[in-house]
Design a protein around this motif. Structure first.
Motif, PDB file in Angstrom:
ATOM      1  N   ARG A 174     -14.026 -52.742  53.276  1.00 56.35           N
ATOM      2  CA  ARG A 174     -13.160 -53.928  53.297  1.00 56.35           C
ATOM      3  C   ARG A 174     -11.738 -53.554  53.711  1.00 56.35           C
ATOM      4  N   LEU A 175     -11.262 -52.407  53.235  1.00 50.05           N
ATOM      5  CA  LEU A 175      -9.919 -51.967  53.601  1.00 50.05           C
ATOM      6  C   LEU A 175      -9.828 -51.700  55.102  1.00 50.05           C
ATOM      7  N   ARG A 176     -10.839 -51.051  55.656  1.00 54.57           N
ATOM      8  CA  ARG A 176     -10.826 -50.785  57.099  1.00 54.57           C
ATOM      9  C   ARG A 176     -10.809 -52.083  57.885  1.00 54.57           C
ATOM     10  N   ALA A 221      -5.115 -56.650  60.589  1.00 53.85           N
ATOM     11  CA  ALA A 221      -3.667 -56.756  60.447  1.00 53.85           C
ATOM     12  C   ALA A 221      -2.909 -55.838  61.383  1.00 53.85           C
ATOM     13  N   HIS A 222      -3.483 -54.653  61.659  1.00 51.90           N
ATOM     14  CA  HIS A 222      -2.756 -53.660  62.461  1.00 51.90           C
ATOM     15  C   HIS A 222      -3.764 -52.764  63.189  1.00 51.90           C
ATOM     16  N   LEU A 262       2.033 -51.650  55.120  1.00 48.69           N
ATOM     17  CA  LEU A 262       1.113 -52.751  54.854  1.00 48.69           C
ATOM     18  C   LEU A 262      -0.143 -52.306  54.118  1.00 48.69           C
ATOM     19  N   VAL A 263      -0.384 -51.005  54.004  1.00 48.00           N
ATOM     20  CA  VAL A 263      -1.632 -50.522  53.427  1.00 48.00           C
ATOM     21  C   VAL A 263      -1.746 -50.907  51.958  1.00 48.00           C
TER      22      VAL A 263
END
Length: 376
Positions: free
Chosen positions: A32-34, A40-41, A99-100
């Motif tokens: 999900r983070l990836r 987003a970036h 943003l992480v």
């Protein structure tokens, strides 16, 4: 540490561990983070070597490491500083990492059942990330005057001949390299010795580094890599060097000539052509003494077939050539075609480089179009 600080640190660690479990575990959270970071970036993830699977695996390992080491501040600061140096080597500026933290908290929350996400979970992750971000930033600054070195784990070791092994390594942190480059390797047996090897991996696909190592004796770095290295061993890798990379001009067709394990960087160039769908023509001549020296021909031929316009021509100088050309590789190159308008890449033993360069110049190839790394 003050006892109250130590208690707060352990409480934060428990909150991170509990929330990570509630959110589905490090693998699910990393996926999900990836995905969130890609949305987003996308440039942030594109700067890292590998593809979606290896990016998710790297993030999962990082989350696990962070939670397990949170109660050991010296190790945490050193490890995140090394991460900052590695990311700087990949071209990731610390400012792009801000943003992480928010993306990480959201990746946690999204994996939990309604009502499970708590304010103390959110605070624990955001405050932890703020410290991590600062240490990563310090590491990135340090990389400017102290080049990073990567620890890497051996994940595959194949003895292809009695004197030759193909070794695949996984660096513990993102390690950038461009196909055609080389890096220096250190083994635990010889901590003061660094030996250069070409990198034959596929940085667009995964985070593995592939070495082709021939050992003339059982001593030295090469002898250790071939004869005494096992899966699970840890080696050290310097940053990638060398300019034997694909030319920026896509109209330049390529001639590649390899001797023995010199095929490794040229295999990397073929892999890059295949992975990018590059339309330029490439012909690889691989000169060997006999058929037993074609230790990687199946993989290289498959790589060439995956590229749009690539051909592999093995040339056997002694004995039965089987289905391949026989004689000297320079004679085969001369008989195959006209090369004066090609960019030429050479890799192999020093004597082979010198002799092949002379032969190519006699065929009309100008020296500025002949590329090879300096002999060491």
């Amino acid at each position: 540490m003050d006892p109250s600080d130590d208690a707060l640190l352990r409480q934060t660690q428990r909150l991170l561990s509990t929330s990570l479990t509630f959110a589905g575990g490090p693998v699910e959270v990393a996926e999900r983070l990836r995905a969130a970071l890609m949305q987003a970036h996308p440039g942030l993830m594109a700067a890292l070597p590998g593809g979606p699977a290896s990016h998710a695996a790297q993030l999962a390992r990082a989350l696990t490491w962070l939670v397990h080491h949170l109660d050991r501040p010296p190790l945490l600061v050193e490890g995140t500083g090394r991460l900052g140096a590695a990311l700087a080597a990949c071209g990731v500026e610390p400012g792009r990492m801000q943003l992480v933290g928010a993306a990480l908290a959201e990746a946690m929350r999204a994996g939990m059942a309604p009502g499970q996400w708590r304010q103390d979970f959110d605070l624990a992750w955001r405050s932890t990330w703020q410290h991590v971000y600062e240490w990563i930033s310090h590491g990135a600054v340090r990389a400017g005057y102290d080049p990073p070195v990567w620890d890497a784990t051996v994940v595959e070791h194949e003895l292809r001949r009695p004197d030759l092994a193909v070794v695949r390594l996984r660096p513990d942190l993102p390690m950038p390299f461009t196909p055609g480059q080389y890096a220096r390797i250190q083994v635990p047996e010889l901590p003061a010795v660094w030996r250069p090897y070409s990198l034959a991996g596929a940085p667009r696909r995964n985070d593995l580094v592939e070495l082709h190592v021939r050992a003339k004796t059982t001593a030295g770095v090469s002898g250790t890599l071939v004869h005494r290295t096992r899966v699970g061993d840890t080696l050290r890798i310097s940053r990638a060097e060398g300019g034997m990379t694909l030319p920026a001009d896509p109209s330049r067709n390529l001639l590649m000539i390899a001797g023995d394990t010199g095929v490794a960087p040229l295999k990397a160039l073929l892999t890059e052509l295949a992975d990018t769908g590059d339309a330029r023509s490439a012909v690889l001549f691989w000169g060997v003494r006999d058929l037993t020296e074609l230790y990687d021909i199946d993989e290289i031929a498959a790589t060439a077939r995956a590229a749009r316009r690539a051909t592999v021509v093995p040339v056997v100088s002694e004995g039965d050539p089987g289905p391949y050309a026989s004689g000297l590789v320079t004679d085969a190159v001369a008989a195959y075609g006209e090369w004066s308008d090609h960019e030429v890449y050479l890799a192999g033993p020093p004597l082979m480089l010198a002799a092949t360069s002379r032969a190519l110049q006699q065929l009309g190839v100008t020296p500025d179009r002949i590329h090879h790394d300096p002999a060491e």
